[in-house]
Design a protein around this motif. Structure first.
Motif, short mmCIF file in Angstrom:
data_model
loop_
_atom_site.label_atom_id
_atom_site.label_comp_id
_atom_site.label_asym_id
_atom_site.label_seq_id
_atom_site.Cartn_x
_atom_site.Cartn_y
_atom_site.Cartn_z
N ASP A 223 0.85 -1.19 0.00
CA ASP A 223 0.00 0.00 0.00
C ASP A 223 0.89 1.24 0.00
N ALA A 224 0.46 2.27 -0.71
CA ALA A 224 1.27 3.48 -0.84
C ALA A 224 1.05 4.39 0.37
N ASP A 225 1.54 3.94 1.52
CA ASP A 225 1.61 4.75 2.73
C ASP A 225 3.03 5.28 2.80
N ILE A 226 3.20 6.56 2.47
CA ILE A 226 4.53 7.14 2.29
C ILE A 226 4.54 8.53 2.89
N ILE A 227 5.58 8.82 3.68
CA ILE A 227 5.72 10.16 4.24
C ILE A 227 7.11 10.69 3.91
N ALA A 228 7.25 12.01 4.03
CA ALA A 228 8.56 12.64 3.84
C ALA A 228 8.74 13.70 4.89
N MET A 229 9.96 13.80 5.39
CA MET A 229 10.25 14.76 6.47
C MET A 229 11.42 15.64 6.10
N ASP A 230 11.43 16.82 6.68
CA ASP A 230 12.48 17.80 6.45
C ASP A 230 13.65 17.46 7.35
N GLY A 231 14.60 16.72 6.80
CA GLY A 231 15.75 16.27 7.57
C GLY A 231 15.87 14.77 7.53
N ASP A 232 16.98 14.28 8.02
CA ASP A 232 17.27 12.85 8.04
C ASP A 232 17.17 12.35 9.47
N PRO A 233 16.17 11.53 9.81
CA PRO A 233 16.01 11.07 11.20
C PRO A 233 17.14 10.17 11.67
N LEU A 234 17.95 9.65 10.76
CA LEU A 234 19.09 8.83 11.17
C LEU A 234 20.22 9.70 11.72
N ARG A 235 20.23 10.97 11.32
CA ARG A 235 21.26 11.91 11.78
C ARG A 235 20.71 12.92 12.78
N ASP A 236 19.44 13.26 12.64
CA ASP A 236 18.81 14.24 13.50
C ASP A 236 17.44 13.71 13.89
N VAL A 237 17.30 13.19 15.11
CA VAL A 237 16.04 12.56 15.51
C VAL A 237 14.87 13.53 15.49
N THR A 238 15.15 14.82 15.65
CA THR A 238 14.05 15.79 15.66
C THR A 238 13.43 15.96 14.28
N ALA A 239 14.03 15.41 13.24
CA ALA A 239 13.40 15.45 11.91
C ALA A 239 12.04 14.75 11.95
N ALA A 240 11.86 13.82 12.89
CA ALA A 240 10.57 13.13 13.01
C ALA A 240 9.44 14.09 13.32
N ARG A 241 9.77 15.26 13.87
CA ARG A 241 8.76 16.27 14.15
C ARG A 241 8.38 17.09 12.90
N ARG A 242 9.14 16.91 11.83
CA ARG A 242 8.97 17.79 10.67
C ARG A 242 8.49 17.02 9.44
N VAL A 243 7.41 16.29 9.60
CA VAL A 243 6.80 15.60 8.46
C VAL A 243 6.03 16.63 7.64
N VAL A 244 6.34 16.72 6.36
CA VAL A 244 5.72 17.75 5.51
C VAL A 244 4.97 17.16 4.32
N PHE A 245 5.03 15.84 4.17
CA PHE A 245 4.32 15.18 3.08
C PHE A 245 3.77 13.87 3.61
N VAL A 246 2.47 13.66 3.41
CA VAL A 246 1.82 12.44 3.89
C VAL A 246 0.93 11.87 2.79
N MET A 247 1.19 10.63 2.42
CA MET A 247 0.35 9.88 1.50
C MET A 247 -0.13 8.62 2.20
N LYS A 248 -1.41 8.35 2.12
CA LYS A 248 -1.95 7.10 2.68
C LYS A 248 -2.79 6.44 1.60
N GLY A 249 -2.45 5.20 1.26
CA GLY A 249 -3.19 4.48 0.23
C GLY A 249 -3.21 5.19 -1.11
N GLY A 250 -2.13 5.90 -1.41
CA GLY A 250 -2.02 6.58 -2.69
C GLY A 250 -2.65 7.96 -2.73
N LYS A 251 -3.32 8.39 -1.66
CA LYS A 251 -3.93 9.72 -1.60
C LYS A 251 -3.05 10.65 -0.79
#
Length: 416
Positions: free
Chosen positions: A373-401
């Protein structure tokens, strides 16, 4: 007007029968241009595209289909939609206090809808709510597409030591199945505020978890003490929730039995303390309990560090989000990595593919791969290097929408 309210209104008008979305737009492929993809299973992909068709990931790489709607996410980090395996979506404040059972049902549903929207906006495309009878209506409204929100699973009303003897518990498990429960929630111990001692008997746990397993249902068990966690593990239950006092011996047993551990260390206690005045005096939310919760933050963190040493232990990602915590489900990730010492990639996998596996949905969600299923998000930053990037989700797709697209660099490139 709050951003999540605007999103709800926009979605409402898009979903209204008198204002249909053109069929041609629904049939077009979607292309996500990516520089960095964390696939949810520990792999990192670079400089490629994700092609989404009919709500699923059709392929990764290759050429973009002609006429596709394209989003340029190359300055962001892409991951699967995150999963919260323990979120009480109906818990909310009303007039500055924890809402009670005397609240009008329509008001409660509106608050729950608000919680669902902010949770989805935060990048959580699936949640498990354990549970409330009202969950079913919200779950089905979201599934029908008339409300925005994460995919929901619910236990409906949970069971505890007062639900009855073993035979009665078996009957109630069957009843929950008929009512539409996705899984069974059991309270096998007291709360951490009350010391977490075992409450359900071993026979009760064996009856409930055994009956659920025979019906194809999972069981998640509130169990703080080592004794209650051990009893639930030996009863064949699916997951231990919280587990503040679980010992190395029991963690080893859980790993051997394939029992999931859902620690809830980064949000729930912190949220209670931050909103103390809104809880204090209700039920067992008293001064003694809050004093214990302050100590509990260190207790559960130490237990989590102990759990990480058991390499075969399957750790799911749940927050126990209650009133005041919804939309901040990412704080669990930050605390696990920053304070708990978990490797960022392991924490990310916990929030995606491992949690999907714990829900029995590993063939549908939790991974960026063809056929999922096309559940896909994108965040401003790399959570592997900066854990606070998890707070900066700016794109959310669920089921292709696409539900969220706030980044100026996540521009839609093709015309509608």
């Amino acid at each position: 007007m709050p951003r999540h309210t605007r999103l709800a209104l926009v979605f409402f008008f898009m979903a209204t029968p008198s204002l249909p979305t053109p069929a041609v737009a629904q049939e077009r492929a979607i292309v996500l241009k990516a520089a960095t993809i964390l696939d949810g299973r520990g792999q990192i992909l670079h400089n490629t595209i994700i092609v989404v068709e009919a709500g699923k990931i059709a392929r990764i790489g290759g050429d973009a289909p002609a006429g596709a709607i394209t989003y340029d996410l190359t300055s962001l980090t892409i991951t699967p939609g995150w999963i919260d395996t323990h979120a009480h979506i109906f818990w909310h404040f009303d007039n500055g206090r924890l809402a009670g059972k005397d609240e009008p049902p329509i008001r409660a549903m509106l608050h729950a809808t608000d919680n669902a929207i902010v949770t989805l906006n935060a990048g959580f495309t699936t949640i498990q709510s354990p549970g409330s009878p009202e969950d079913k209506d919200l779950r089905e409204a979201i599934a029908r597409g008339i409300l925005p929100g994460p995919r929901m699973l619910t236990s409906l009303e949970p069971l505890d030591e007062k639900s009855g003897p073993p035979e009665k518990l078996r009957e109630l498990v069957r009843e929950r199945k008929q009512q539409g429960a996705d899984f069974i929630k059991l309270f096998a111990s007291k709360s951490i505020r009350e010391g977490g001692t075992q409450t359900m008997t071993n026979d009760q746990l064996q009856a409930a978890c055994g009956e659920a397993k025979s019906l194809g249902l999972r069981t998640i068990v509130h169990a703080h003490s080592a004794e209650s966690a051990k009893a639930a593990t030996l009863a064949g239950c699916t997951s231990i929730e919280h587990g503040a006092y679980v010992t190395d011996e029991v963690f080893t047993l859980m790993a051997q039995h394939g029992t999931y551990y859902d620690p809830n260390i980064g949000l729930v206690l912190q949220n209670y303390l931050a909103n103390k005045e809104k809880y204090l005096g209700i039920g067992n939310y008293n001064e003694q309990g809050f004093a214990f919760m302050e100590k509990g933050i260190t207790i559960v963190l130490d237990t989590f560090k102990k759990a990480l040493k058991h390499k075969d232990l399957k750790i799911a990602y749940g927050t126990d989000a209650v009133a005041g915590a919804h939309g901040r489900n990412y704080e669990e990730f930050i605390v696990r990595v920053r304070d708990g010492g978990q490797e960022p990639m392991a924490a990310l996998m916990s929030a995606t593919s491992i949690s999907a596996q714990s829900l029995g949905l590993q063939d549908k969600i939790g991974t960026i791969a063809p056929g999922m299923d096309a559940d896909i998000i994108a965040m401003d930053g790399d959570p592997l290097r900066d854990v606070t990037a998890a707070r900066r989700v700016v794109f959310v797709m669920k089921g292709g929408k696409v539900y969220e697209n706030l980044a100026s660099n996540a521009k839609r490139l093709s015309a509608q």
